[in-house]
Design a protein around this motif. Sequence first.
Motif, PDB file in Angstrom:
ATOM      1  N   HIS A 196       0.834  -1.200   0.000  1.00 27.09           N
ATOM      2  CA  HIS A 196       0.000   0.000   0.000  1.00 27.09           C
ATOM      3  C   HIS A 196       0.875   1.259   0.000  1.00 27.09           C
ATOM      4  O   HIS A 196       0.604   2.214  -0.755  1.00 27.09           O
ATOM      5  CB  HIS A 196      -0.935   0.001   1.212  1.00 27.09           C
ATOM      6  CG  HIS A 196      -1.774   1.233   1.310  1.00 27.09           C
ATOM      7  ND1 HIS A 196      -2.864   1.464   0.505  1.00 27.09           N
ATOM      8  CD2 HIS A 196      -1.651   2.339   2.113  1.00 27.09           C
ATOM      9  CE1 HIS A 196      -3.391   2.638   0.795  1.00 27.09           C
ATOM     10  NE2 HIS A 196      -2.680   3.190   1.770  1.00 27.09           N
ATOM     11  N   ARG A 197       1.908   1.275   0.825  1.00 26.60           N
ATOM     12  CA  ARG A 197       2.808   2.435   0.866  1.00 26.60           C
ATOM     13  C   ARG A 197       3.540   2.620  -0.460  1.00 26.60           C
ATOM     14  O   ARG A 197       3.744   3.752  -0.917  1.00 26.60           O
ATOM     15  CB  ARG A 197       3.817   2.282   2.006  1.00 26.60           C
ATOM     16  CG  ARG A 197       3.237   2.512   3.387  1.00 26.60           C
ATOM     17  CD  ARG A 197       4.332   2.666   4.428  1.00 26.60           C
ATOM     18  NE  ARG A 197       5.112   3.888   4.229  1.00 26.60           N
ATOM     19  CZ  ARG A 197       6.129   4.255   5.001  1.00 26.60           C
ATOM     20  NH1 ARG A 197       6.485   3.480   6.035  1.00 26.60           N
ATOM     21  NH2 ARG A 197       6.792   5.376   4.775  1.00 26.60           N
ATOM     22  N   LEU A 198       3.958   1.508  -1.076  1.00 25.70           N
ATOM     23  CA  LEU A 198       4.657   1.612  -2.364  1.00 25.70           C
ATOM     24  C   LEU A 198       3.755   2.242  -3.420  1.00 25.70           C
ATOM     25  O   LEU A 198       4.171   3.148  -4.147  1.00 25.70           O
ATOM     26  CB  LEU A 198       5.113   0.228  -2.833  1.00 25.70           C
ATOM     27  CG  LEU A 198       6.338  -0.355  -2.150  1.00 25.70           C
ATOM     28  CD1 LEU A 198       6.562  -1.799  -2.584  1.00 25.70           C
ATOM     29  CD2 LEU A 198       7.580   0.486  -2.462  1.00 25.70           C
ATOM     30  N   ALA A 203       1.091   4.100  -2.953  1.00 27.15           N
ATOM     31  CA  ALA A 203       0.676   5.455  -2.580  1.00 27.15           C
ATOM     32  C   ALA A 203       1.826   6.455  -2.664  1.00 27.15           C
ATOM     33  O   ALA A 203       1.632   7.601  -3.092  1.00 27.15           O
ATOM     34  CB  ALA A 203       0.086   5.441  -1.168  1.00 27.15           C
ATOM     35  N   GLU A 204       3.040   6.030  -2.249  1.00 28.56           N
ATOM     36  CA  GLU A 204       4.139   6.985  -2.099  1.00 28.56           C
ATOM     37  C   GLU A 204       5.248   6.860  -3.152  1.00 28.56           C
ATOM     38  O   GLU A 204       5.983   7.813  -3.377  1.00 28.56           O
ATOM     39  CB  GLU A 204       4.757   6.831  -0.705  1.00 28.56           C
ATOM     40  CG  GLU A 204       3.775   7.069   0.436  1.00 28.56           C
ATOM     41  CD  GLU A 204       4.406   6.840   1.799  1.00 28.56           C
ATOM     42  OE1 GLU A 204       5.623   7.113   1.941  1.00 28.56           O
ATOM     43  OE2 GLU A 204       3.704   6.385   2.723  1.00 28.56           O
ATOM     44  N   LYS A 205       5.386   5.690  -3.792  1.00 22.15           N
ATOM     45  CA  LYS A 205       6.486   5.481  -4.742  1.00 22.15           C
ATOM     46  C   LYS A 205       5.986   4.909  -6.069  1.00 22.15           C
ATOM     47  O   LYS A 205       6.543   3.940  -6.588  1.00 22.15           O
ATOM     48  CB  LYS A 205       7.525   4.526  -4.133  1.00 22.15           C
ATOM     49  CG  LYS A 205       8.056   4.926  -2.773  1.00 22.15           C
ATOM     50  CD  LYS A 205       8.946   6.162  -2.847  1.00 22.15           C
ATOM     51  CE  LYS A 205       9.511   6.509  -1.467  1.00 22.15           C
ATOM     52  NZ  LYS A 205      10.342   7.738  -1.501  1.00 22.15           N
ATOM     53  N   PRO A 206       4.962   5.501  -6.669  1.00 21.61           N
ATOM     54  CA  PRO A 206       4.407   4.903  -7.910  1.00 21.61           C
ATOM     55  C   PRO A 206       5.393   4.880  -9.066  1.00 21.61           C
ATOM     56  O   PRO A 206       5.316   4.002  -9.927  1.00 21.61           O
ATOM     57  CB  PRO A 206       3.203   5.806  -8.213  1.00 21.61           C
ATOM     58  CG  PRO A 206       3.521   7.109  -7.530  1.00 21.61           C
ATOM     59  CD  PRO A 206       4.260   6.732  -6.290  1.00 21.61           C
ATOM     60  N   GLN A 207       6.345   5.830  -9.096  1.00 18.39           N
ATOM     61  CA  GLN A 207       7.315   5.856 -10.200  1.00 18.39           C
ATOM     62  C   GLN A 207       8.183   4.612 -10.225  1.00 18.39           C
ATOM     63  O   GLN A 207       8.661   4.199 -11.283  1.00 18.39           O
ATOM     64  CB  GLN A 207       8.204   7.092 -10.079  1.00 18.39           C
ATOM     65  CG  GLN A 207       7.540   8.389 -10.485  1.00 18.39           C
ATOM     66  CD  GLN A 207       8.541   9.535 -10.435  1.00 18.39           C
ATOM     67  OE1 GLN A 207       9.332   9.638  -9.501  1.00 18.39           O
ATOM     68  NE2 GLN A 207       8.502  10.390 -11.434  1.00 18.39           N
ATOM     69  N   TRP A 208       8.419   3.996  -9.074  1.00 18.41           N
ATOM     70  CA  TRP A 208       9.262   2.811  -9.001  1.00 18.41           C
ATOM     71  C   TRP A 208       8.558   1.568  -9.559  1.00 18.41           C
ATOM     72  O   TRP A 208       9.201   0.561  -9.797  1.00 18.41           O
ATOM     73  CB  TRP A 208       9.667   2.545  -7.553  1.00 18.41           C
ATOM     74  CG  TRP A 208      10.847   3.314  -7.069  1.00 18.41           C
ATOM     75  CD1 TRP A 208      12.125   2.855  -6.955  1.00 18.41           C
ATOM     76  CD2 TRP A 208      10.879   4.670  -6.618  1.00 18.41           C
ATOM     77  NE1 TRP A 208      12.956   3.846  -6.470  1.00 18.41           N
ATOM     78  CE2 TRP A 208      12.208   4.970  -6.242  1.00 18.41           C
ATOM     79  CE3 TRP A 208       9.913   5.672  -6.495  1.00 18.41           C
ATOM     80  CZ2 TRP A 208      12.596   6.212  -5.760  1.00 18.41           C
ATOM     81  CZ3 TRP A 208      10.291   6.917  -6.026  1.00 18.41           C
ATOM     82  CH2 TRP A 208      11.617   7.179  -5.662  1.00 18.41           C
ATOM     83  N   HIS A 250      12.143   4.985 -11.679  1.00 17.89           N
ATOM     84  CA  HIS A 250      12.511   6.263 -11.092  1.00 17.89           C
ATOM     85  C   HIS A 250      13.924   6.639 -11.517  1.00 17.89           C
ATOM     86  O   HIS A 250      14.887   5.928 -11.227  1.00 17.89           O
ATOM     87  CB  HIS A 250      12.440   6.184  -9.567  1.00 17.89           C
ATOM     88  CG  HIS A 250      13.012   7.386  -8.876  1.00 17.89           C
ATOM     89  ND1 HIS A 250      12.354   8.601  -8.842  1.00 17.89           N
ATOM     90  CD2 HIS A 250      14.178   7.570  -8.198  1.00 17.89           C
ATOM     91  CE1 HIS A 250      13.083   9.475  -8.179  1.00 17.89           C
ATOM     92  NE2 HIS A 250      14.194   8.872  -7.778  1.00 17.89           N
ATOM     93  N   PHE A 280      11.838   3.023   2.542  1.00 14.64           N
ATOM     94  CA  PHE A 280      11.187   3.574   3.727  1.00 14.64           C
ATOM     95  C   PHE A 280      11.997   3.341   4.997  1.00 14.64           C
ATOM     96  O   PHE A 280      11.869   4.086   5.966  1.00 14.64           O
ATOM     97  CB  PHE A 280       9.800   2.940   3.892  1.00 14.64           C
ATOM     98  CG  PHE A 280       8.924   3.053   2.689  1.00 14.64           C
ATOM     99  CD1 PHE A 280       8.410   4.279   2.301  1.00 14.64           C
ATOM    100  CD2 PHE A 280       8.629   1.934   1.921  1.00 14.64           C
ATOM    101  CE1 PHE A 280       7.612   4.392   1.179  1.00 14.64           C
ATOM    102  CE2 PHE A 280       7.821   2.033   0.800  1.00 14.64           C
ATOM    103  CZ  PHE A 280       7.317   3.266   0.420  1.00 14.64           C
ATOM    104  N   PRO A 337      16.132   5.474   4.090  1.00 13.35           N
ATOM    105  CA  PRO A 337      16.057   6.432   2.983  1.00 13.35           C
ATOM    106  C   PRO A 337      17.361   7.226   2.837  1.00 13.35           C
ATOM    107  O   PRO A 337      18.160   7.308   3.757  1.00 13.35           O
ATOM    108  CB  PRO A 337      14.900   7.345   3.395  1.00 13.35           C
ATOM    109  CG  PRO A 337      14.899   7.284   4.890  1.00 13.35           C
ATOM    110  CD  PRO A 337      15.298   5.867   5.227  1.00 13.35           C
TER     111      PRO A 337
END
Length: 505
Positions: A221-223, A225-230, A236, A302, A305
């Motif tokens: 979920h965090r990926l 929500a927060e790192k969609p480019q990856w 990225h 996360f 970092p």
Amino acid sequence: MNATVSTAVFGGFMAVTVALGLLAVRRRGAGEGGGGLAEWSVGGRSLGTVFIWVLMAGESYTSFSYLGAAGWGYNSGAPVLYVLAYMSCGYAIGYVVGPMLWAYARRHGLVGITDIVAHRYRRPWLGAAVAVLATVCLLPYIQLQITGMGVVVSTISYGSISLNWAYFLAFAVTTAFVVISGLRGSAWVSVLKDILVIGTLGFLAIYVPVHYFDGYGPLLHRLVAEKPQWLTFPGHASGGLGQVWFATTTVINSLTVVIFPTTVAGYLGARNADALRRNAMYLPFYNVLLFVPMLLGLAALFVVPGLAGADSNLALFKMVVDSLPAWAVGLTGAAAALSSIVPMAVFMLVIGTMWGRSVLGAIPRLAGRQKLSSQVVVVAAGTLALLLTYTAPNTLVRLSLISYEGMAQLVPMLLLGLVWRRLTVHAAVSGLMAGFTLVCALVFTGHDPLWGMNAGIIGLAVNAAVALAVAWLGPRERDERPDAEVLALDDEFPRAAAVSRPESS
């Protein structure tokens, strides 16, 4: 105390590694027709399905599995999946190519790609030239494995072992056991390595998401929500590694991996062709584990970092060192170190065999001492890689840029030449020179990828076009040998085409 415990666990496994190499030699016995170059370099052509499987899995699980895969996931994300794609496709191609090369080498008493090329084109000098080219492409891998193992050892010792001493340890352990035990010792150590790799990656696949994120659901979920480019191409900040690059890299690498000298060494060590076919079917299942370091590299975004440059390769190990007890750190380090030692050993062995057989073996005074010459070259190659690691690390790192793409240019000479008589030595060499020159020009001028495509596939297209043009329009030479002597005709199947039919080639 942590450093002492971790280093002791690691040291114990290194001692076991050398002991396994010695035991492999003792169990085989030098008197069973196995004291010569064929026993040392290709295991006496007697390795069964299990040993071939774990040995060739060493191509998949190097220090890249723990460092590079996690680092790529940390820096770029989705583009790292090319590794899974090309290996799986390569195994499918290897289902056909492996038995073909095995049968050809066995029929003619050959022990490597330089032997195969020299025999096919009746040019010993061509085998020597291929040995030089392959060495240029393989040396960077030795240096990178030394570097990878050095980083692992220094990290798991909590900094108590310096990088310089860690580099030397990687060189010393690998050289000691490969000179003594050859390919058979590498296969035995691969069993230990695979047990540790499966155990540690399987544990980390569960431990890291649960320990840091309370499970896979919150992590994913965090990926999203927060790192969609990856999670999409081109990833990225990957520098344009999009879908076209992914597809062309998968194609070129899958073709290259089946003729890579270390892969061919695994082929030629097999007891029979069926062992290679079964191996090609089983190996893709093993690749599933490569998802683990890739995913954990994303998780490290996360947890740790801000890693930049080469430090990003430590993404996985920083999580391991920060959260696991010292004995578990040592165990994970041993798995990562063996993932460097096994492929490094095979790289060194292959370079030694190529030079001992095709270069030094061509000198009459040394022709009867090919195994000794090969062992001397192993030490020399490892020493050169170690010295360059200390003094000029960027030299070999830059050469590594052309390793796979450069080796790909041998595909027409080797594979096309073994199924098509009309490919003459002039055509094969012309294509190789054109393709390799173009690849070097593109890579070292910063044009890789070009138009989104991997430079290697552009070089291979030019290579094949030049080779075919010269074969059809260039000079032809008479080759009176029958097809069975020139071409790769698998002994496992009916050989209707193997009629003794001399023709112009």
